[in-house]
Design a protein around this motif. Structure first.
Motif, PDB file in Angstrom:
ATOM      1  N   ILE A 195       0.848  -1.149  -0.166  1.00 42.99           N
ATOM      2  CA  ILE A 195       0.040   0.007   0.143  1.00 42.99           C
ATOM      3  C   ILE A 195       0.831   1.271   0.037  1.00 42.99           C
ATOM      4  CG2 ILE A 195      -0.485  -0.017   2.484  1.00 42.99           C
ATOM      5  CD1 ILE A 195      -3.065   1.110   2.208  1.00 42.99           C
ATOM      6  N   SER A 196       0.511   2.444  -0.886  1.00 41.05           N
ATOM      7  CA  SER A 196       0.987   3.577  -0.707  1.00 41.05           C
ATOM      8  C   SER A 196      -0.043   4.609  -0.806  1.00 41.05           C
ATOM      9  CB  SER A 196       2.030   3.722  -1.795  1.00 41.05           C
ATOM     10  OG  SER A 196       1.374   3.466  -3.225  1.00 41.05           O
ATOM     11  N   GLY A 197       0.434   5.922  -0.904  1.00 37.58           N
ATOM     12  CA  GLY A 197      -0.559   6.876  -0.628  1.00 37.58           C
ATOM     13  C   GLY A 197      -1.293   7.070  -1.947  1.00 37.58           C
ATOM     14  N   ASP A 198      -0.463   6.883  -3.057  1.00 38.34           N
ATOM     15  CA  ASP A 198      -1.203   7.046  -4.534  1.00 38.34           C
ATOM     16  C   ASP A 198      -1.900   5.890  -4.822  1.00 38.34           C
ATOM     17  OD1 ASP A 198       1.189   5.204  -4.628  1.00 38.34           O
ATOM     18  OD2 ASP A 198       1.832   6.135  -6.490  1.00 38.34           O
ATOM     19  N   MET A 199      -1.742   4.761  -4.157  1.00 39.82           N
ATOM     20  CA  MET A 199      -2.435   3.137  -4.551  1.00 39.82           C
ATOM     21  C   MET A 199      -3.826   3.850  -3.768  1.00 39.82           C
ATOM     22  SD  MET A 199       0.736   0.703  -4.057  1.00 39.82           S
ATOM     23  CE  MET A 199      -0.403  -1.001  -4.467  1.00 39.82           C
ATOM     24  N   PHE A 200      -3.722   4.070  -2.503  1.00 37.06           N
ATOM     25  CA  PHE A 200      -4.871   4.394  -1.953  1.00 37.06           C
ATOM     26  C   PHE A 200      -5.861   5.292  -2.916  1.00 37.06           C
ATOM     27  CE2 PHE A 200      -7.847   6.000   1.090  1.00 37.06           C
ATOM     28  CZ  PHE A 200      -8.128   5.160   2.153  1.00 37.06           C
ATOM     29  N   LEU A 201      -5.444   6.240  -2.808  1.00 39.41           N
ATOM     30  CA  LEU A 201      -6.212   7.292  -3.904  1.00 39.41           C
ATOM     31  C   LEU A 201      -6.595   6.876  -5.357  1.00 39.41           C
ATOM     32  CD1 LEU A 201      -4.675  10.694  -2.803  1.00 39.41           C
ATOM     33  CD2 LEU A 201      -6.661  10.162  -2.656  1.00 39.41           C
ATOM     34  N   GLY A 202      -5.772   6.144  -5.781  1.00 36.37           N
ATOM     35  CA  GLY A 202      -6.376   5.391  -7.179  1.00 36.37           C
ATOM     36  C   GLY A 202      -7.298   4.392  -6.881  1.00 36.37           C
ATOM     37  N   THR A 203      -7.163   3.654  -5.880  1.00 33.18           N
ATOM     38  CA  THR A 203      -8.334   2.695  -5.420  1.00 33.18           C
ATOM     39  C   THR A 203      -9.718   3.611  -4.993  1.00 33.18           C
ATOM     40  OG1 THR A 203      -6.703   1.194  -4.196  1.00 33.18           O
ATOM     41  CG2 THR A 203      -9.017   0.974  -3.651  1.00 33.18           C
ATOM     42  N   MET A 204      -9.616   4.822  -4.431  1.00 32.02           N
ATOM     43  CA  MET A 204     -10.724   5.330  -3.876  1.00 32.02           C
ATOM     44  C   MET A 204     -11.423   6.200  -5.198  1.00 32.02           C
ATOM     45  SD  MET A 204     -11.061   4.991  -0.789  1.00 32.02           S
ATOM     46  CE  MET A 204     -12.318   6.297   0.028  1.00 32.02           C
ATOM     47  N   LEU A 205     -10.564   6.527  -6.152  1.00 33.63           N
ATOM     48  CA  LEU A 205     -11.140   6.991  -7.372  1.00 33.63           C
ATOM     49  C   LEU A 205     -11.634   5.982  -8.051  1.00 33.63           C
ATOM     50  CD1 LEU A 205      -8.056   9.353  -8.232  1.00 33.63           C
ATOM     51  CD2 LEU A 205     -10.267  10.078  -7.854  1.00 33.63           C
ATOM     52  N   ASP A 206     -11.267   4.787  -8.257  1.00 27.93           N
ATOM     53  CA  ASP A 206     -11.895   3.559  -8.821  1.00 27.93           C
ATOM     54  C   ASP A 206     -13.113   3.329  -8.179  1.00 27.93           C
ATOM     55  OD1 ASP A 206     -11.024   2.238 -11.417  1.00 27.93           O
ATOM     56  OD2 ASP A 206     -11.143   0.459 -10.247  1.00 27.93           O
TER      57      ASP A 206
ATOM     58  N   HIS B 186      11.489  15.073   3.374  1.00 29.00           N
ATOM     59  CA  HIS B 186      11.393  15.266   2.023  1.00 29.00           C
ATOM     60  C   HIS B 186      10.820  14.128   1.483  1.00 29.00           C
ATOM     61  CE1 HIS B 186      14.794  18.159   0.451  1.00 29.00           C
ATOM     62  NE2 HIS B 186      14.234  18.718   1.771  1.00 29.00           N
ATOM     63  N   GLU B 187      10.977  13.051   1.500  1.00 31.22           N
ATOM     64  CA  GLU B 187      10.040  12.062   0.865  1.00 31.22           C
ATOM     65  C   GLU B 187       8.479  12.020   1.167  1.00 31.22           C
ATOM     66  OE1 GLU B 187      10.026   7.454  -0.839  1.00 31.22           O
ATOM     67  OE2 GLU B 187      11.640   8.112   0.740  1.00 31.22           O
ATOM     68  N   VAL B 188       8.698  12.287   2.614  1.00 33.76           N
ATOM     69  CA  VAL B 188       7.201  12.308   3.235  1.00 33.76           C
ATOM     70  C   VAL B 188       6.748  13.612   3.308  1.00 33.76           C
ATOM     71  CG1 VAL B 188       5.889  11.786   5.179  1.00 33.76           C
ATOM     72  CG2 VAL B 188       7.520  10.131   4.337  1.00 33.76           C
ATOM     73  N   GLY B 189       7.557  14.626   3.461  1.00 37.27           N
ATOM     74  CA  GLY B 189       6.919  16.153   3.752  1.00 37.27           C
ATOM     75  C   GLY B 189       6.683  17.025   2.307  1.00 37.27           C
ATOM     76  N   ALA B 190       7.553  16.275   1.274  1.00 37.53           N
ATOM     77  CA  ALA B 190       7.441  16.995  -0.250  1.00 37.53           C
ATOM     78  C   ALA B 190       5.828  17.127  -0.412  1.00 37.53           C
ATOM     79  CB  ALA B 190       8.133  15.906  -1.290  1.00 37.53           C
ATOM     80  N   VAL B 191       5.687  17.892  -1.409  1.00 41.83           N
ATOM     81  CA  VAL B 191       4.376  18.415  -1.940  1.00 41.83           C
ATOM     82  C   VAL B 191       3.488  16.922  -2.347  1.00 41.83           C
ATOM     83  CG1 VAL B 191       3.053  19.438  -3.645  1.00 41.83           C
ATOM     84  CG2 VAL B 191       4.821  20.762  -2.500  1.00 41.83           C
TER      85      VAL B 191
ATOM     86  N   GLU C 178      10.347  -2.572  -2.414  1.00 39.47           N
ATOM     87  CA  GLU C 178       9.344  -1.996  -1.403  1.00 39.47           C
ATOM     88  C   GLU C 178       7.926  -2.045  -2.093  1.00 39.47           C
ATOM     89  OE1 GLU C 178       9.090   2.277   0.662  1.00 39.47           O
ATOM     90  OE2 GLU C 178       9.341   2.242  -1.248  1.00 39.47           O
ATOM     91  N   LEU C 179       7.228  -2.597  -1.254  1.00 39.80           N
ATOM     92  CA  LEU C 179       5.628  -2.571  -1.413  1.00 39.80           C
ATOM     93  C   LEU C 179       4.899  -1.691  -0.484  1.00 39.80           C
ATOM     94  CD1 LEU C 179       4.776  -6.358  -2.215  1.00 39.80           C
ATOM     95  CD2 LEU C 179       5.406  -4.454  -4.002  1.00 39.80           C
ATOM     96  N   VAL C 180       5.246  -1.591   0.825  1.00 39.20           N
ATOM     97  CA  VAL C 180       4.588  -0.724   1.712  1.00 39.20           C
ATOM     98  C   VAL C 180       5.564   0.464   1.858  1.00 39.20           C
ATOM     99  CG1 VAL C 180       3.877  -0.380   4.084  1.00 39.20           C
ATOM    100  CG2 VAL C 180       3.577  -2.907   2.851  1.00 39.20           C
ATOM    101  N   THR C 181       4.823   1.581   1.629  1.00 35.90           N
ATOM    102  CA  THR C 181       5.694   3.064   1.904  1.00 35.90           C
ATOM    103  C   THR C 181       5.489   3.415   3.335  1.00 35.90           C
ATOM    104  OG1 THR C 181       3.862   4.314   1.026  1.00 35.90           O
ATOM    105  CG2 THR C 181       5.536   3.406  -0.695  1.00 35.90           C
ATOM    106  N   PRO C 182       6.306   4.403   3.598  1.00 35.69           N
ATOM    107  CA  PRO C 182       5.855   5.029   4.824  1.00 35.69           C
ATOM    108  C   PRO C 182       4.895   5.798   4.998  1.00 35.69           C
ATOM    109  CG  PRO C 182       8.132   5.628   4.420  1.00 35.69           C
ATOM    110  CD  PRO C 182       7.597   4.744   3.185  1.00 35.69           C
TER     111      PRO C 182
END
Length: 411
Positions: free
Chosen positions: A12-23, A132-137, A204-208
């Protein structure tokens, strides 16, 4: 009540979660509109449907001006990164927005969990951590966007399968990191979050961000719910090439309240959960009652009591389905001052229940018909009467009485 089940067979990652919600039906334009309340720019959202392994899903991405930052940056080692954000900068950014309070709180909790993990891994205080990775836009958009999505889709409860992560190492700005990455491994400490490591996948499959979402928002882990109605299935695709089907599957379930269900059996068992609360405000009691009812509790009520040392207090009593017991207990422990609850299972007798519609001068109204032997009750549905009264600007009691009269002609 809507329940979201996360089938995290490929992490799971943030973009995967949002992709799922949009789907699953999240309105992309509404998501964009809500995110603008953060008052940050320099990014563009993209949402595309395509297929992987002949299965259609949604790719969500945040395109940041100048590319994406990668890698954790430590303040004490590098003073040149003036655009990097500390935790307090991110929390202030969220607080200063006009987002709903529930969205703000969930977003801040996710960032705080990630910050705690990073500070432990890198042996520094929270105030010294640069994101950076987490705090970036892109990651701010991912995290806040996930919380907005849950609010827009009225998700009351999240259940997840065990998480799958890869193995080996990934390359970041400061060298190699083992998988699970240190922040993800640290966030698992002291929890019962199940992670299955896939030795056949060397990345990596699970991101912070994904782990922060899971740790903060998921109420329980386990198999697919068996006794509630699935509404829709969606897939959010990941960006990494795993050599397999890299997606997060989300299944949306709808759980009707007891008063809305057709009931055939006249006997069942329920759970009764209680806790004694002191130092709990009236607003806090109202809040936890609403949370419990939204989570499927049959009833919630309060009793004034006197505790040791003559302290006035409140006893909370919750009635619910035994299968919801773990979720209801977690809500009480999270949202009240208590540090423990007690529970027991009760047998009960209930009336059989079915629904029919009647036509009145004001419109169609659903009637609940409850029976037990030769005892019968015909009760108009409150929500139908209230909606008609509001829409036509007439008295609720007039609508209700007309439904009662019409119900007498039902067999």
């Amino acid at each position: 009540m809507k329940t979201l089940y996360l089938d995290a067979f490929s992490g799971i990652s943030g973009d995967m979660f949002l992709g799922t919600m949009l789907d699953l039906g999240l309105d992309f334009n509404k998501l964009e509109s809500e995110l603008r309340k953060l008052k940050i720019d320099g990014y563009k959202l993209s949402c595309k449907q395509n297929d992987k392994s002949s299965i259609y899903g949604t790719n969500f991405d945040v395109q940041v001006n100048g590319g994406k930052d990668k890698g954790f940056i430590e303040h004490k080692h590098n003073h040149s990164h003036h655009n990097a954000r500390h935790l307090n900068d991110i929390l202030k950014l969220i607080d200063n927005s006009s987002l709903k309070e529930s969205v703000k709180n969930n977003s801040k909790n996710i960032f705080t969990e990630i910050a705690k993990a990073e500070s432990t891994v890198h042996h520094m205080s929270l105030t010294d951590v640069h994101f950076h990775e987490v705090g970036a836009v892109d990651s701010i958009i991912d995290i806040v966007g996930c919380c907005i999505a849950l609010d827009l889709m009225d998700i009351d409860n999240i259940i997840s399968s065990p998480l799958s992560d890869g193995s080996g190492f990934i390359q970041v700005a400061h060298g190699q990191m083992p998988v699970p990455v240190p922040a993800v491994a640290q966030m698992r400490v002291g929890t019962d979050i199940p992670i299955k490591q896939r030795l056949d996948i060397k990345t990596e499959l699970v991101t912070p961000t994904g782990m922060g979402i899971v740790k903060t928002l998921v109420n329980e882990f386990g198999p697919l719910p068996e006794q509630i109605k699935p509404l829709k299935i969606g897939y959010g695709f990941g960006k990494r090439d795993t050599g397999g089907f890299n997606a997060l599957r989300g299944i949306l379930f709808e759980k009707k309240k007891l008063s809305q269900k057709v009931i055939k059996d006249t006997k069942d068992k329920i759970t009764l959960i209680e806790a004694n609360l002191d130092d709990q405000t009236g607003e806090g009691l109202g809040y936890v009652m609403q949370k419990l009812m939204n989570a499927g509790a049959y009833d919630v009520f309060f009793t004034p009591i006197q505790m040791k040392k003559d302290r006035p207090a409140t006893k909370i009593t919750v009635l619910g389905n035994i299968s919801d017991q773990l979720l209801l207990i977690k809500i009480i422990l999270k949202e009240t001052s208590t540090i423990g609850v007690r529970y027991q299972h009760w047998h009960r007798v209930v009336m059989q229940r079915r629904f029919e519609k009647v036509t009145t001068d004001y419109g169609e109204i659903k009637i609940k018909i409850a029976t037990y032997g030769n005892v019968e009750k015909k009760i108009p549905e409150y929500i139908d009467c209230a909606q008609i009264a509001h829409r036509k600007n007439i008295s609720f009691i007039n609508v209700y009485q007309s439904a009662i009269i019409a119900a007498q002609h039902l067999n």
